[in-house]
Enzyme design. Structure first.
Site: not given
Length: 486
Positions: A260, A294
């Site tokens: 990720e 993020c």
């Protein structure tokens, strides 16, 4: 049950087989408070011998944990969620000192981390197989799923409890053991804190282990974790740059991996958007945790017809954000994780301004680890900030002439993590969502939206492999074909 308290500043140890211990070499490394630069805590600087000890402990604990009744695994994880919630104030204080996270961001980490653990603990009761069709008379043909073994979880600093809980809970729920490699910038909040809570909840020794390292040793430690023969799965959350390295190592050693990674997340404000809502939520999505999420929005793409109204209202929100003072629970924009990060953000702004971008608010050099909230417009493709993930408190506003132009600009990036669309027409929003090349698309809410019950993952350079509808149960288990001929 007696619980342990993690307080600082102090020294911590590696957690191996239920015991805190120094590195075999005796070396330590410093974890500094970003706001003051002072040493907050020292932790062991592990070497490959310590990695071997941690994975060996996890491997030895695996058969017993895998054989533990699913309801027992679930109950222990739910007990850990209870303990974690009770320690909210303690965690928030440590996170402020360790990462310069604001009070509201630290408490949100606990809140969402607890929700994740409660929900993901239920994965212990997921079906472990299914009956297959077969043409063989009298044969039972079955797909049987079993825990994979030792899982290595490499956790970042920016959403430390959220991302640590996400990295290990499903793995534990379905019967795996784990070795956590927390961030060098947050060894307590991205690893040791949750590991201690799990231990206090009654998770057996060796099931959860933590290896900390000095930043200079990170390449060697990460390779040792991935290469170890007993490692069966690798789970990494972090930058795309490091993710490429982890992906190559996982391929070299044939270890299944979830990555990720970073994002260049867009918000599209269409001509029929609720501008008040879009401006308020876009400001939140950009500046919460000083833009160090993020899922933070990096590009705010606004239709020409509402651009002036949106920009004025967006700037009003940004001007109202309290900045810098971590002692205030109202602070929105605090320091970045370190002075290097702040200097990098300042360089991105400086490069953009030198090439013609306009500063609508903020700007200027970094002050230690602090960079002021900044809003830019007039950014063009020749500027670094147009392409690079910002990961700091800088908003970039673009204007476009149509929804088609907005979609084209949103997709014009190597990243594909999260996006959002603001429109009063739900059907139009769904059609735009179908065209956007991102792992998640949110209509009339922000890119940083998160839900313990929803899948997470990116496309393109934002990663591969993701926690899907079963939150990774398939990834953390092996499926075998078993037949019985009666």
């Amino acid at each position: 049950m007696t619980s342990s308290t993690i307080a600082g500043p102090t020294a911590r140890g590696l957690l191996i087989n239920g015991t805190e211990q120094p590195a075999v070499s005796g070396r330590t490394t410093e974890d500094r408070n970003p706001a003051t630069g002072d040493v907050y805590v020292t932790v062991p600087a592990a070497a490959t011998t310590d990695v071997d000890a941690a994975i060996t402990a996890a491997s030895a604990a695996f058969p017993g944990w895998a054989a533990t009744a699913p309801s027992k695994r679930r109950d222990l994880l739910e007990r850990a969620a209870d303990l974690l919630q009770q320690r909210t104030d303690e965690f928030a204080e440590i996170m402020r000192n360790e990462t310069a996270g604001t009070d509201r961001w630290a408490r949100f980490n606990i809140e969402l981390g607890v929700k994740q653990i409660r929900h993901l603990a239920t994965m212990a009761a997921e079906p472990t197989g299914k009956l297959l069709a077969t043409d063989v008379p009298g044969q039972w043909s079955m797909a049987v799923r079993s825990p994979a073994g030792v899982v290595v979880s490499i956790v970042p600093w920016n959403g430390p409890m959220i991302l640590c809980a996400r990295a290990i809970t499903v793995a534990l729920a379905v019967g795996n053991t784990v070795v956590i490699r927390p961030s060098e910038d947050a060894p307590i909040t991205s690893g040791l804190f949750l590991a201690q809570v799990l231990k206090d909840a009654g998770i057996p020794d060796g099931v959860v282990n933590v290896v900390t390292n000095d930043r200079a040793d990170a390449p060697e430690i990460i390779e040792a974790l991935i290469a170890h023969p007993a490692t069966r799965r690798v789970n990494f959350t972090g930058s795309t740059t490091v993710g490429r390295i982890v992906g190559r190592l996982a391929g070299q050693y044939l270890k299944p991996v979830i990555l990720e990674l970073g994002g260049k997340n867009p918000i599209l404000v269409l001509d029929d958007a609720d501008v008040d809502k879009a401006a308020e939520q876009s400001a939140f999505a950009r500046f919460f945790n000083a833009g160090q999420i993020c899922l933070s929005v990096d590009r705010i793409i606004v239709d020409d017809s509402v651009a002036a109204e949106f920009t004025a209202k967006f700037l009003d929100h940004v001007r109202s954000f309290p900045q810098g003072d971590l002692s205030s629970p109202d602070t929105v924009v605090g320091p970045l994780i370190n002075a290097r990060a702040a200097a990098r953000v300042a360089d991105l702004v400086s490069d953009a301004v030198a090439k013609g971008a306009q500063v609508l608010f903020g700007g200027g050099p970094a002050d230690g680890a602090f960079h002021p909230a900044t809003v830019l417009t007039g950014v063009t493709p020749d500027m670094r900030i147009h392409h690079e993930e910002i990961f700091g408190p800088v908003a970039v506003l673009y204007t476009v002439g149509s929804a088609d132009e907005a979609v084209a600009l949103a997709n014009d990036t190597e990243y594909g993590l999260s996006s959002a669309v603001y429109t009063r027409n739900g059907a139009r929003g769904l059609e735009i969502a179908r065209q956007l090349q991102h792992g998640s698309v949110h209509i009339n809410t922000v890119t940083v939206a998160d839900d313990p019950e929803a899948p997470v993952g990116g496309v393109k350079d934002s990663g591969y492999g993701h926690f899907g509808s079963e939150w990774g149960v398939g990834f953390f288990t092996d499926t075998r074909w078993v037949t019985l001929l009666s």
